[in-house]
Write a protein that holds these residues in place. Structure first.
Motif, PDB file in Angstrom:
ATOM      1  N   ALA A   1       0.860  -1.189   0.000  1.00 35.18           N
ATOM      2  CA  ALA A   1       0.000   0.000   0.000  1.00 35.18           C
ATOM      3  C   ALA A   1       0.895   1.236   0.000  1.00 35.18           C
ATOM      4  CB  ALA A   1      -0.922  -0.011   1.221  1.00 35.18           C
TER       5      ALA A   1
ATOM      6  N   LYS B   1       0.481   4.317  -0.058  1.00 35.48           N
ATOM      7  CA  LYS B   1       0.157   5.451   0.816  1.00 35.48           C
ATOM      8  C   LYS B   1       0.939   5.391   2.128  1.00 35.48           C
ATOM      9  CE  LYS B   1      -4.317   4.199   1.067  1.00 35.48           C
ATOM     10  NZ  LYS B   1      -4.367   2.773   0.657  1.00 35.48           N
TER      11      LYS B   1
ATOM     12  N   ASP C   1      -0.285  -1.319  -4.254  1.00 35.47           N
ATOM     13  CA  ASP C   1      -1.689  -0.911  -4.180  1.00 35.47           C
ATOM     14  C   ASP C   1      -1.673   0.614  -4.195  1.00 35.47           C
ATOM     15  OD1 ASP C   1      -4.513  -0.748  -3.413  1.00 35.47           O
ATOM     16  OD2 ASP C   1      -3.762  -0.231  -1.426  1.00 35.47           O
TER      17      ASP C   1
ATOM     18  N   ARG D   1     -14.788  -3.972  -4.672  1.00 37.31           N
ATOM     19  CA  ARG D   1     -14.494  -3.981  -3.238  1.00 37.31           C
ATOM     20  C   ARG D   1     -15.819  -4.122  -2.494  1.00 37.31           C
ATOM     21  NH1 ARG D   1     -11.086   0.599   0.024  1.00 37.31           N
ATOM     22  NH2 ARG D   1     -11.641   0.014   2.153  1.00 37.31           N
TER      23      ARG D   1
ATOM     24  N   ILE E   1      -9.836   5.166  11.014  1.00 37.00           N
ATOM     25  CA  ILE E   1      -9.179   4.243  10.075  1.00 37.00           C
ATOM     26  C   ILE E   1      -9.938   2.915   9.959  1.00 37.00           C
ATOM     27  CG2 ILE E   1      -6.883   5.296  10.113  1.00 37.00           C
ATOM     28  CD1 ILE E   1      -6.023   3.381  12.263  1.00 37.00           C
TER      29      ILE E   1
ATOM     30  N   HIS F   1     -11.242  -4.582   2.319  1.00 32.05           N
ATOM     31  CA  HIS F   1     -10.244  -3.974   3.219  1.00 32.05           C
ATOM     32  C   HIS F   1     -11.030  -3.278   4.308  1.00 32.05           C
ATOM     33  CE1 HIS F   1      -6.759  -1.818   4.761  1.00 32.05           C
ATOM     34  NE2 HIS F   1      -7.521  -0.743   4.777  1.00 32.05           N
TER      35      HIS F   1
ATOM     36  N   SER G   1      -7.372  -0.373   9.344  1.00 30.43           N
ATOM     37  CA  SER G   1      -5.927  -0.384   9.517  1.00 30.43           C
ATOM     38  C   SER G   1      -5.575  -0.493  11.004  1.00 30.43           C
ATOM     39  CB  SER G   1      -5.370   0.914   8.926  1.00 30.43           C
ATOM     40  OG  SER G   1      -3.986   0.831   8.732  1.00 30.43           O
TER      41      SER G   1
ATOM     42  N   GLY H   1      -5.229  -4.844   3.373  1.00 28.99           N
ATOM     43  CA  GLY H   1      -4.134  -4.791   4.351  1.00 28.99           C
ATOM     44  C   GLY H   1      -4.722  -4.777   5.751  1.00 28.99           C
ATOM     45  N   GLY H   2      -4.116  -4.028   6.653  1.00 29.35           N
ATOM     46  CA  GLY H   2      -4.748  -3.799   7.943  1.00 29.35           C
ATOM     47  C   GLY H   2      -4.056  -4.393   9.149  1.00 29.35           C
TER      48      GLY H   2
ATOM     49  N   GLU I   1      -2.646  -6.393   0.390  1.00 24.08           N
ATOM     50  CA  GLU I   1      -2.246  -4.987   0.288  1.00 24.08           C
ATOM     51  C   GLU I   1      -1.665  -4.482   1.610  1.00 24.08           C
ATOM     52  OE1 GLU I   1      -5.910  -3.002  -0.617  1.00 24.08           O
ATOM     53  OE2 GLU I   1      -6.149  -3.974  -2.552  1.00 24.08           O
TER      54      GLU I   1
ATOM     55  N   GLY J   1       0.522  -2.480   4.218  1.00 22.84           N
ATOM     56  CA  GLY J   1       1.256  -1.218   4.224  1.00 22.84           C
ATOM     57  C   GLY J   1       2.101  -1.135   5.480  1.00 22.84           C
ATOM     58  N   ARG J   2       1.410  -0.846   6.585  1.00 28.22           N
ATOM     59  CA  ARG J   2       2.072  -0.600   7.863  1.00 28.22           C
ATOM     60  C   ARG J   2       2.989  -1.748   8.286  1.00 28.22           C
ATOM     61  NH1 ARG J   2      -0.632   2.831  11.624  1.00 28.22           N
ATOM     62  NH2 ARG J   2      -2.543   2.307  10.521  1.00 28.22           N
TER      63      ARG J   2
ATOM     64  N   ARG K   1       0.287  11.547  13.244  1.00 24.00           N
ATOM     65  CA  ARG K   1      -0.507  10.469  13.837  1.00 24.00           C
ATOM     66  C   ARG K   1      -0.953  10.732  15.281  1.00 24.00           C
ATOM     67  NH1 ARG K   1       0.671   5.856  14.513  1.00 24.00           N
ATOM     68  NH2 ARG K   1      -1.267   5.000  13.710  1.00 24.00           N
TER      69      ARG K   1
ATOM     70  N   TYR L   1      -4.901  10.736  15.500  1.00 27.71           N
ATOM     71  CA  TYR L   1      -5.531   9.496  15.991  1.00 27.71           C
ATOM     72  C   TYR L   1      -5.184   9.207  17.447  1.00 27.71           C
ATOM     73  CZ  TYR L   1      -4.782   8.804  10.934  1.00 27.71           C
ATOM     74  OH  TYR L   1      -4.694   8.965   9.583  1.00 27.71           O
TER      75      TYR L   1
ATOM     76  N   TYR M   1       2.900   5.928   7.340  1.00 23.30           N
ATOM     77  CA  TYR M   1       2.025   7.080   7.570  1.00 23.30           C
ATOM     78  C   TYR M   1       2.731   8.166   8.382  1.00 23.30           C
ATOM     79  CZ  TYR M   1      -1.122   3.386   6.084  1.00 23.30           C
ATOM     80  OH  TYR M   1      -1.695   2.363   5.384  1.00 23.30           O
TER      81      TYR M   1
ATOM     82  N   MET N   1       2.436  11.694   5.366  1.00 18.17           N
ATOM     83  CA  MET N   1       1.373  12.595   5.820  1.00 18.17           C
ATOM     84  C   MET N   1       1.928  13.931   6.292  1.00 18.17           C
ATOM     85  SD  MET N   1      -1.015   9.784   7.779  1.00 18.17           S
ATOM     86  CE  MET N   1      -2.214  10.932   8.419  1.00 18.17           C
TER      87      MET N   1
END
Ligand code: LLP
Length: 420
Positions: free
Chosen positions: A59, A61, A80, A150, A163, A200, A203, A239-240, A276, A278-279, A315, A319, A373, A377
């Protein structure tokens, strides 16, 4: 596991002392470890074995830096993407279009044309309107677009509200109940090859139960779609997977446990699997290195004022996210302090009443687990320069994104004659 470790009382990233980077590049600066990236890719790939030829589409992003993407491309990952910008960055970094999935609720006509031109692996569609638009565009280019829908499974991911993406009230995907009808319509569109399903749900998931529930629902849907005559050949599980941010808490499920759960659920699906992440690939591979500007005694607590701010790492303010904070050269004493940046908002707070190393002005600190992220960001709020990035490999390191001179902020604006 990561490669930010203390040697002789000083934090190193692989073989490079963090202080060396701070001195040469200045602070704040993001620092990434190639060895950690490599390790996380390997662990994720091993967790999926022996699935036949899964596509692991990073991912973008989470970390779109070209050097990071090129590293992941070298390790065989796809991408992704959710915008023309991400698509172009991924391709420029050496990721093959045939390994790229295009997600997102708002793909534009231009973005669709670019992706069709490049010949990506799959569009993950999020509405029937989008399906119609893509079909028309593909036909006008004499192409057929490979697509999945999706699915919004209406499952609560149990993560931070901002998220979470898999509840029916979220903007993402097509409703589970309408899925068959949406596939029937898409199958009528001559510009589409309807090849798969995608999902998806959110996250930083630290519990696999919602993921398992969503995947099981997807499995039922695949059967129903096949009964209706749809030829489903791909399944994208998104992902997630969460990563450890707070080293005092139990670690979230490891990729191996995630892989076991996935393999148990998908064993009879008979599709090409797509992921997908990412983190989980980049999170622990990065830290934000910052210098203490001063320590100020507030009415109720000491404030450690650092030269990184919410514009560099959003972040915590967005969040309420936790990042471990470590001194690069710990003085051997602990204290409780509130760590803040210089931006003029109380939200510019990285940690409240945090048990941490005692620090003084001029000391270096690292915000850990900032590879995902983080830089992506960052912004220029308070007219602060975008944060530079450094990639380390063994004893080598390089600036992979420069700190732009403040002039670029000033020169970018235009004052029309009629204002002067
Ligand atoms: N696939 C899709 C369609 C996504 O929207 C995302 C993340 C991913 C994959 C990757 O998810 P991951 O494996 O990284 O959890 N800025 C937030 C996270 C936003 C995630 C957005 N979508 C944060 O800093 O926590």
């Amino acid at each position: 596991m990561n490669h930010f470790e203390y040697k002789n009382g000083v934090m190193h990233v692989e073989q490079v002392p963090m202080g060396t980077i701070a001195q040469a590049v200045g602070t704040p600066v993001y620092v990434y470890s190639t060895a950690t990236l490599e390790r996380h890719v390997r662990v994720f790939q091993e967790a999926l074995a022996p699935l036949p030829d899964p596509l692991v589409a990073f991912a973008v992003k989470a970390n779109p830096n070209a050097a990071v993407l090129a590293t992941l491309a070298r390790l065989g990952l796809g991408a992704d993407v959710v915008s023309a910008g991400e698509l172009r960055r991924a391709v420029a970094a050496g990721i093959e279009p045939g390994k790229i999935v295009f997600s997102g609720v708002g793909k534009t006509a231009d973005e669709m044309r670019l992706a069709l031109d490049l010949g990506i692996f799959q569009f993950n569609l999020e509405s029937e309107q989008e399906a119609e638009m893509l079909s028309e565009i593909a036909l006008s280019m004499n192409k057929v677009a490979p697509v999945a829908y999706r699915i919004n499974p209406d499952v609560d991911a149990g993560t931070h509200e901002k998220i979470s993406t898999g509840k029916s009230e979220n903007k993402f995907g097509i409703p589970y109940e309408r899925a068959i009808a949406s596939y029937d319509r898409a199958a009528q569109l001559a510009g589409l090859d309807v090849q798969g399903v995608a999902i998806h749900i959110g996250s930083q998931l630290t519990d696999l139960t919602p993921l398992a529930l969503a995947f099981e629902k997807l499995g039922v849907l695949i059967e129903d779609l096949r009964d209706e005559g749809h030829d489903i050949r791909t399944a994208d599980l998104g992902g997630g997977l969460g990563v450890p941010y707070d080293s005092s808490l139990p670690v979230p499920p490891l990729p191996a446990i995630y892989g076991e759960m996935v393999k148990r659920i998908v064993q009879d699906w008979n599709v090409r699997m797509v992921f997908e992440p990412g983190r989980v690939i980049v999170g622990n591979a990065g830290a934000l290195l910052t210098e203490v500007i001063r320590v100020k005694q507030g009415a109720t607590q000491p404030f450690v004022i650092v030269d990184a701010a919410m514009n560099d790492l959003l972040r915590p303010s967005l969040y309420d996210a936790w990042h471990d904070i470590r001194a690069i050269k710990p003085r051997g004493k602990q204290t409780s302090a509130t760590v803040v940046g210089p931006v003029c908002e109380s939200g510019d707070t990285f940690a409240k009443n945090r048990e941490m190393d005692v620090v003084q002005a001029g000391d270096l600190l690292a915000f850990m687990t900032a590879g995902a992220y983080g830089a992506t960001m960052a912004n220029t709020y308070n007219s602060r320069a975008l944060t530079p990035e450094v990639l380390v490999s063994g004893d080598k390191w390089a600036v992979v994104r420069q700190r732009p001179p403040i002039e670029t902020l000033i020169e970018g604006d235009i004052i029309p004659d009629w204002v002067r």
